[in-house]
Design a protein around this motif. Structure first.
Motif, PDB file in Angstrom:
ATOM      1  N   TYR A   1       0.850  -1.192   0.000  1.00  0.00           N
ATOM      2  CA  TYR A   1       0.000   0.000   0.000  1.00  0.00           C
ATOM      3  C   TYR A   1       0.881   1.236   0.000  1.00  0.00           C
ATOM      4  N   CYS A   2       0.690   2.082  -1.017  1.00  0.00           N
ATOM      5  CA  CYS A   2       1.501   3.303  -1.110  1.00  0.00           C
ATOM      6  C   CYS A   2       0.806   4.299  -2.028  1.00  0.00           C
ATOM      7  N   THR A   3       1.332   5.523  -2.057  1.00  0.00           N
ATOM      8  CA  THR A   3       0.762   6.532  -2.957  1.00  0.00           C
ATOM      9  C   THR A   3       1.144   6.208  -4.412  1.00  0.00           C
ATOM     10  N   ALA A   4       0.467   6.848  -5.354  1.00  0.00           N
ATOM     11  CA  ALA A   4       0.759   6.642  -6.779  1.00  0.00           C
ATOM     12  C   ALA A   4       2.201   7.039  -7.095  1.00  0.00           C
TER      13      ALA A   4
ATOM     14  N   GLU B   1      -2.951   1.647  -4.529  1.00  0.00           N
ATOM     15  CA  GLU B   1      -2.616   3.065  -4.364  1.00  0.00           C
ATOM     16  C   GLU B   1      -3.556   3.699  -3.345  1.00  0.00           C
TER      17      GLU B   1
ATOM     18  N   ALA C   1       4.489   4.317  -5.915  1.00  0.00           N
ATOM     19  CA  ALA C   1       4.353   3.158  -6.804  1.00  0.00           C
ATOM     20  C   ALA C   1       5.180   3.352  -8.073  1.00  0.00           C
TER      21      ALA C   1
ATOM     22  N   ARG D   1      -4.436   7.189  -0.587  1.00  0.00           N
ATOM     23  CA  ARG D   1      -4.371   8.644  -0.450  1.00  0.00           C
ATOM     24  C   ARG D   1      -4.648   9.030   1.005  1.00  0.00           C
TER      25      ARG D   1
END
Ligand code: ZN
Ligand code: ZN
Ligand code: ZN
Length: 253
Positions: free
Chosen positions: A100-103, A132, A106, A134
């Motif tokens: 799980y991470c921001t765009a 992705e 990624a 937020r």
């Protein structure tokens, strides 16, 4: 819920290569600070890894190689993502490791680890299932609610995480937007970075971290991401309820 500090050091780690200062030459195990990372164990027993730096292999072996449910990434700096290739043993049987991470993060992972995202994969490479995320859009991992928080790392927007209603984990913060302060005001346990007594442009100093703590009013606080300039563990004196975390420490939340 439990939290295990896998690493509590800044990007260089402590000891710092080539340094012979009082902290770097200490024989106290608490003065050996690997790069900052942690595991949150949910009430259902799922282990959520927060960040996966270059010390990951050493850290996870030290923790007894537990099963891992997912990886949450705060930001893509090397000290927080440099170890993802060592997640390979967790990708056996064609598992795409839940990440799980921001765009933006990624995109960085895809650029830096192209073998893991190629169309035709070399046999045995680790693979990732990226979701992705937020700030302030909640998710559920291992039966626990996770709220991504907005954090400013100097000019770089990164993420912190609130787990359930009791724990907030923030690293590499310089300033915390008001919405994030409001989301964790009065929280039971706050984990937050404090680099050293001296000012730094992109990380909270001790005085600045104490100021953020005062705005949040947590019941207890653990400082992470410390450099050798923080001094030896035994020489760090903080107000009641606030302590410097150390590698291997596990707390109940
Ligand atoms: Zn860092
Ligand atoms: Zn040193
Ligand atoms: Zn950073």
């Amino acid at each position: 819920m439990k939290l295990t500090f896998l690493g509590t050091g800044t990007s260089t780690g402590v000891p710092q290569i080539g340094c012979h200062c009082d902290t770097c030459t200490s024989t106290d195990a608490r003065d050996r600070r690997l790069r900052t990372s942690a595991i949150v164990t949910t009430d259902s027993g799922a282990n959520i890894l927060i960040d996966c730096g270059p010390d990951f292999r050493t850290q996870i072996l030290g923790a007894g190689s537990p099963e891992l449910e997912a990886l949450l990434i705060t930001h893509s700096h090397y000290d927080h993502t440099g170890g993802i290739d060592d997640l390979r043993p967790y990708c056996k049987g064609g598992r795409h490791f839940p990440t799980y991470c921001t765009a933006d993060v990624a995109a960085d992972l895809r650029a830096r680890n192209p073998w893991s995202f190629a169309k035709h994969l070399y046999p045995g490479v680790p693979t990732f299932a990226i979701t992705e995320i937020r700030p302030f859009e909640p998710l559920t991992i291992g039966g626990e609610s996770v709220l991504p928080l907005a954090v400013m790392h100097g000019q770089l927007p990164i993420l912190g995480f609130k787990f359930g209603s009791k724990l907030a984990y923030i690293t590499d913060c310089k300033t915390l937007p008001q919405a994030s302060i409001e989301a964790i005001t009065g929280i039971d346990t706050l984990v937050i970075n404090a680099l050293r007594p001296q000012f730094h442009p992109t990380h909270l100093s001790v005085i600045e971290a104490l100021d953020v703590v005062e705005q949040i009013h947590p019941s207890r606080v653990f400082f992470i991401h410390a450099s050798h300039d923080m001094g030896r563990h035994t020489t760090v004196h903080l107000p009641t309820g606030i302590q410097l975390a150390y590698d291997g420490l596990t707390i109940d939340v």
